[in-house]
Design an enzyme around this catalytic site. Structure first.
Site, PDB file in Angstrom:
ATOM      1  N   ARG A 102      -5.061  -6.225   4.472  1.00 28.33           N
ATOM      2  CA  ARG A 102      -4.127  -6.379   5.675  1.00 28.33           C
ATOM      3  C   ARG A 102      -4.850  -6.159   7.593  1.00 28.33           C
ATOM      4  NH1 ARG A 102      -0.772  -6.679   1.695  1.00 28.33           N
ATOM      5  NH2 ARG A 102       0.282  -4.888   1.564  1.00 28.33           N
TER       6      ARG A 102
ATOM      7  N   SER B  31       4.617   0.019   4.386  1.00 32.84           N
ATOM      8  CA  SER B  31       3.346   0.546   3.703  1.00 32.84           C
ATOM      9  C   SER B  31       2.972   1.712   5.334  1.00 32.84           C
ATOM     10  CB  SER B  31       2.472  -0.390   2.831  1.00 32.84           C
ATOM     11  OG  SER B  31       2.849  -0.517   2.101  1.00 32.84           O
TER      12      SER B  31
ATOM     13  N   GLU C 223      -2.599   1.570   8.014  1.00 30.75           N
ATOM     14  CA  GLU C 223      -1.839   0.133   7.857  1.00 30.75           C
ATOM     15  C   GLU C 223      -1.113  -0.286   9.110  1.00 30.75           C
ATOM     16  OE1 GLU C 223       0.339  -2.786   5.117  1.00 30.75           O
ATOM     17  OE2 GLU C 223      -0.794  -1.615   4.572  1.00 30.75           O
TER      18      GLU C 223
END
Length: 313
Positions: free
Chosen positions: A172, A221, A303
């Site tokens: 990520r 997310s 994130e």
């Protein structure tokens, strides 16, 4: 340093001082950009950066689908990519080049029509530039898996080509230096039958509709799944420890502050139920991190990027 159109290099695109960012933000929050620059094309951007005072901060945005812009706004120049950067070109039977402003879903569909399987992009909100910078992925496939190269411009206006090793792909994230602006990305997918790829995307969309609050304003997310992953994240959908699970275990599903809420449908989705400030969203996220840490000893990692200044007190 206070910016004005008169003190900045001339452009063929658009310069807008003190542009509120809430209407450009996926979450509909954010204070003003000191100066918003929408370049006409690549040359316009390069000329501007070459002539711009090196002390002026520059921050590129797409559709802000993975971004909380704080209520005090952003200093310096915010570069927003529009029509001059959203082209999609099929290079051969496995490769496609997309401008950073091209939406992930549009790239997936254009690729499918050409018999190139980039179906994982279909359900990822946002544009290709952000997907590359954040190594976005789902269902076990990440940008790192399909990335060939990217064109970029340095803060000083130099055009360069970035190979996979230059990106520093990790779970990520990437290791791109501040000020580096991606302008186009070349991806390679497996060849396949267009109808089969379309069906794969249809099924992925249905799965997403059934499990995620797609009708709400969210950035997907909120936190990375705990524990380590490879740079391509192949374990993403099989690993036992999920962010939503530790959030649930801490009793934070449905928790809210102001107009911000952790979704009842998927507790790792931070949503703007209406009227939330950036502070509401960020404060709720931090409260979730605190409760999860107290409950399980796990430190959740954001994130979603948070940028800009808090509102003046």
């Amino acid at each position: 340093m206070s910016l004005s159109i008169e003190t900045l290099p001339p452009v063929r695109g658009t310069l807008t001082p003190n542009r509120p960012m809430d209407t450009l933000s996926w979450l509909r929050v954010g204070g003003p950009a000191e100066m918003l620059f929408q370049p006409a094309d690549l040359q316009d951007l390069q000329d501007f950066l070459t002539a711009l005072d090196p002390a002026v901060p520059v921050f590129p945005i797409g559709v802000c689908s993975n971004l909380i812009i704080r209520d005090g706004g952003l200093d310096g120049v915010v570069v927003r990519f529009g029509r001059g950067f959203n082209g999609i070109e099929v290079l051969d039977n496995s490769r496609i080049r997309a401008g950073v402003g091209a939406l992930d879903a549009h790239v997936a569909r254009k690729a499918a029509q050409a018999g190139i399987d980039l179906a994982f992009l279909r359900t990822i909100p946002g544009a290709i530039g952000g997907a590359a910078k954040m190594n976005a992925g789902c269902y076990g496939t990440y940008m790192a898996d399909v990335f060939i190269e990217a064109e970029a411009i340095t803060r000083s206006g130099q055009r360069i080509t970035l190979k996979p090793a230059d990106m520093g792909f990790a779970y990520r994230s990437t290791a791109l230096p501040d000020g580096m602006i991606l302008t186009s990305v070349t991806l390679q997918g497996n060849a396949g039958e267009a109808e089969a790829i379309e069906q794969k995307m249809t099924e992925a969309l249905a799965k997403r509709e059934a499990t995620q609050p797609t009708k709400e304003r969210s950035c997907g997310s909120t936190f990375r799944n705990p524990a380590g992953y490879s740079s391509t994240g192949q374990a993403d959908d099989t690993h036992e420890l999920k962010a939503w699970k530790v959030i649930d275990d801490a009793g934070m599903r449905g928790a809210s502050i102001g107009g911000a809420q952790m979704s009842e449908m998927h507790s790792n989705f931070l949503i703007n139920k209406g009227g939330a400030s950036a502070a509401d969203l960020e404060n709720l996220g931090e409260l979730v991190r605190k409760r999860v840490s107290e409950n399980s000893g796990i430190t959740l990692v954001w994130e979603i990027m948070r940028v800009g200044k808090p509102a003046a007190q």
